[in-house]
Design a protein around this motif. Sequence first.
Motif, PDB file in Angstrom:
ATOM      1  N   ALA A   1      32.662  38.347  18.192  1.00  0.00           N
ATOM      2  CA  ALA A   1      33.668  39.333  18.559  1.00  0.00           C
ATOM      3  C   ALA A   1      33.725  39.335  20.033  1.00  0.00           C
ATOM      4  CB  ALA A   1      33.608  40.516  17.837  1.00  0.00           C
ATOM      5  N   GLU A   2      32.725  39.616  20.513  1.00  0.00           N
ATOM      6  CA  GLU A   2      32.411  39.642  22.320  1.00  0.00           C
ATOM      7  C   GLU A   2      32.936  38.608  22.810  1.00  0.00           C
ATOM      8  OE1 GLU A   2      32.086  42.550  24.252  1.00  0.00           O
ATOM      9  OE2 GLU A   2      32.259  43.737  22.355  1.00  0.00           O
ATOM     10  N   LEU A   3      32.502  37.378  22.270  1.00  0.00           N
ATOM     11  CA  LEU A   3      32.820  36.078  22.699  1.00  0.00           C
ATOM     12  C   LEU A   3      34.421  35.898  22.996  1.00  0.00           C
ATOM     13  CD1 LEU A   3      31.903  33.710  23.968  1.00  0.00           C
ATOM     14  CD2 LEU A   3      31.374  32.520  21.715  1.00  0.00           C
ATOM     15  N   ALA A   4      34.985  36.204  21.760  1.00  0.00           N
ATOM     16  CA  ALA A   4      36.297  35.925  21.616  1.00  0.00           C
ATOM     17  C   ALA A   4      37.079  37.091  22.868  1.00  0.00           C
ATOM     18  CB  ALA A   4      36.637  36.442  20.225  1.00  0.00           C
ATOM     19  N   ARG A   5      36.562  38.197  22.975  1.00  0.00           N
ATOM     20  CA  ARG A   5      37.253  39.057  23.867  1.00  0.00           C
ATOM     21  C   ARG A   5      36.849  38.545  25.219  1.00  0.00           C
ATOM     22  NH1 ARG A   5      36.412  43.226  20.143  1.00  0.00           N
ATOM     23  NH2 ARG A   5      34.048  43.566  20.504  1.00  0.00           N
ATOM     24  N   TRP A   6      35.919  37.858  25.443  1.00  0.00           N
ATOM     25  CA  TRP A   6      35.609  37.378  26.899  1.00  0.00           C
ATOM     26  C   TRP A   6      36.494  36.130  26.960  1.00  0.00           C
ATOM     27  CZ3 TRP A   6      34.176  32.836  28.873  1.00  0.00           C
ATOM     28  CH2 TRP A   6      33.944  32.828  30.169  1.00  0.00           C
ATOM     29  N   MET A   7      36.755  35.390  26.033  1.00  0.00           N
ATOM     30  CA  MET A   7      37.686  34.200  26.053  1.00  0.00           C
ATOM     31  C   MET A   7      39.028  34.650  26.628  1.00  0.00           C
ATOM     32  SD  MET A   7      35.941  31.142  26.202  1.00  0.00           S
ATOM     33  CE  MET A   7      37.362  30.219  25.624  1.00  0.00           C
TER      34      MET A   7
ATOM     35  N   ALA B   1      40.695  33.542  30.212  1.00  0.00           N
ATOM     36  CA  ALA B   1      41.981  32.900  29.849  1.00  0.00           C
ATOM     37  C   ALA B   1      42.853  33.365  30.741  1.00  0.00           C
ATOM     38  CB  ALA B   1      42.278  32.394  28.448  1.00  0.00           C
ATOM     39  N   GLY B   2      42.991  34.661  30.419  1.00  0.00           N
ATOM     40  CA  GLY B   2      44.020  35.582  31.275  1.00  0.00           C
ATOM     41  C   GLY B   2      43.635  35.658  32.953  1.00  0.00           C
ATOM     42  N   HIS B   3      42.545  35.502  33.157  1.00  0.00           N
ATOM     43  CA  HIS B   3      41.934  35.489  34.601  1.00  0.00           C
ATOM     44  C   HIS B   3      42.630  34.266  35.043  1.00  0.00           C
ATOM     45  CE1 HIS B   3      39.776  36.814  38.034  1.00  0.00           C
ATOM     46  NE2 HIS B   3      38.976  35.518  38.134  1.00  0.00           N
ATOM     47  N   LEU B   4      42.450  33.118  34.391  1.00  0.00           N
ATOM     48  CA  LEU B   4      42.960  31.784  35.186  1.00  0.00           C
ATOM     49  C   LEU B   4      44.566  31.611  34.596  1.00  0.00           C
ATOM     50  CD1 LEU B   4      39.939  29.753  33.738  1.00  0.00           C
ATOM     51  CD2 LEU B   4      40.431  30.644  36.069  1.00  0.00           C
ATOM     52  N   GLY B   5      45.133  32.512  34.195  1.00  0.00           N
ATOM     53  CA  GLY B   5      46.632  32.507  33.793  1.00  0.00           C
ATOM     54  C   GLY B   5      46.781  31.466  32.754  1.00  0.00           C
ATOM     55  N   LEU B   6      45.684  31.571  31.921  1.00  0.00           N
ATOM     56  CA  LEU B   6      45.949  30.513  30.676  1.00  0.00           C
ATOM     57  C   LEU B   6      46.058  31.795  29.444  1.00  0.00           C
ATOM     58  CD1 LEU B   6      43.252  28.179  31.492  1.00  0.00           C
ATOM     59  CD2 LEU B   6      45.816  27.864  32.003  1.00  0.00           C
ATOM     60  N   GLN B   7      46.047  31.030  28.328  1.00  0.00           N
ATOM     61  CA  GLN B   7      46.136  31.704  27.031  1.00  0.00           C
ATOM     62  C   GLN B   7      45.107  31.012  26.008  1.00  0.00           C
ATOM     63  OE1 GLN B   7      49.819  31.793  24.826  1.00  0.00           O
ATOM     64  NE2 GLN B   7      49.056  33.039  23.204  1.00  0.00           N
ATOM     65  N   ALA B   8      44.313  31.675  25.434  1.00  0.00           N
ATOM     66  CA  ALA B   8      43.167  31.072  24.472  1.00  0.00           C
ATOM     67  C   ALA B   8      43.612  31.529  23.182  1.00  0.00           C
ATOM     68  CB  ALA B   8      41.754  31.941  24.863  1.00  0.00           C
TER      69      ALA B   8
END
Length: 83
Positions: A55-61, A65-72
């Motif tokens: 769950a924490e890994l998913a939140r971090w991803m 991704a948002g920090h890079l302007g992407l969507q995970a």
Amino acid sequence: MTFDRALPMPELSEHLWPLQRLGEGLQALAARAGLQRSASQALPLPPAVDEANAAELARWMEWAAGHLGLQAEAVQGAVPEVP
């Protein structure tokens, strides 16, 4: 036969990107795909993110991704399905 999900099979683990360098890998993929135009700050994993805390890994991803302007988006697939 059962497997511990936190510890991948030895032959598979040799081919996995190190978890602590996940941010670096995400940045490299974005740059290679032409989705990241300039270098950004490092994306270190917080201590709460590890193999046992999906769950924490998913939140971090999502955050990274948002920090890079992407969507995970999470996906699942069997090893034979990976090209």
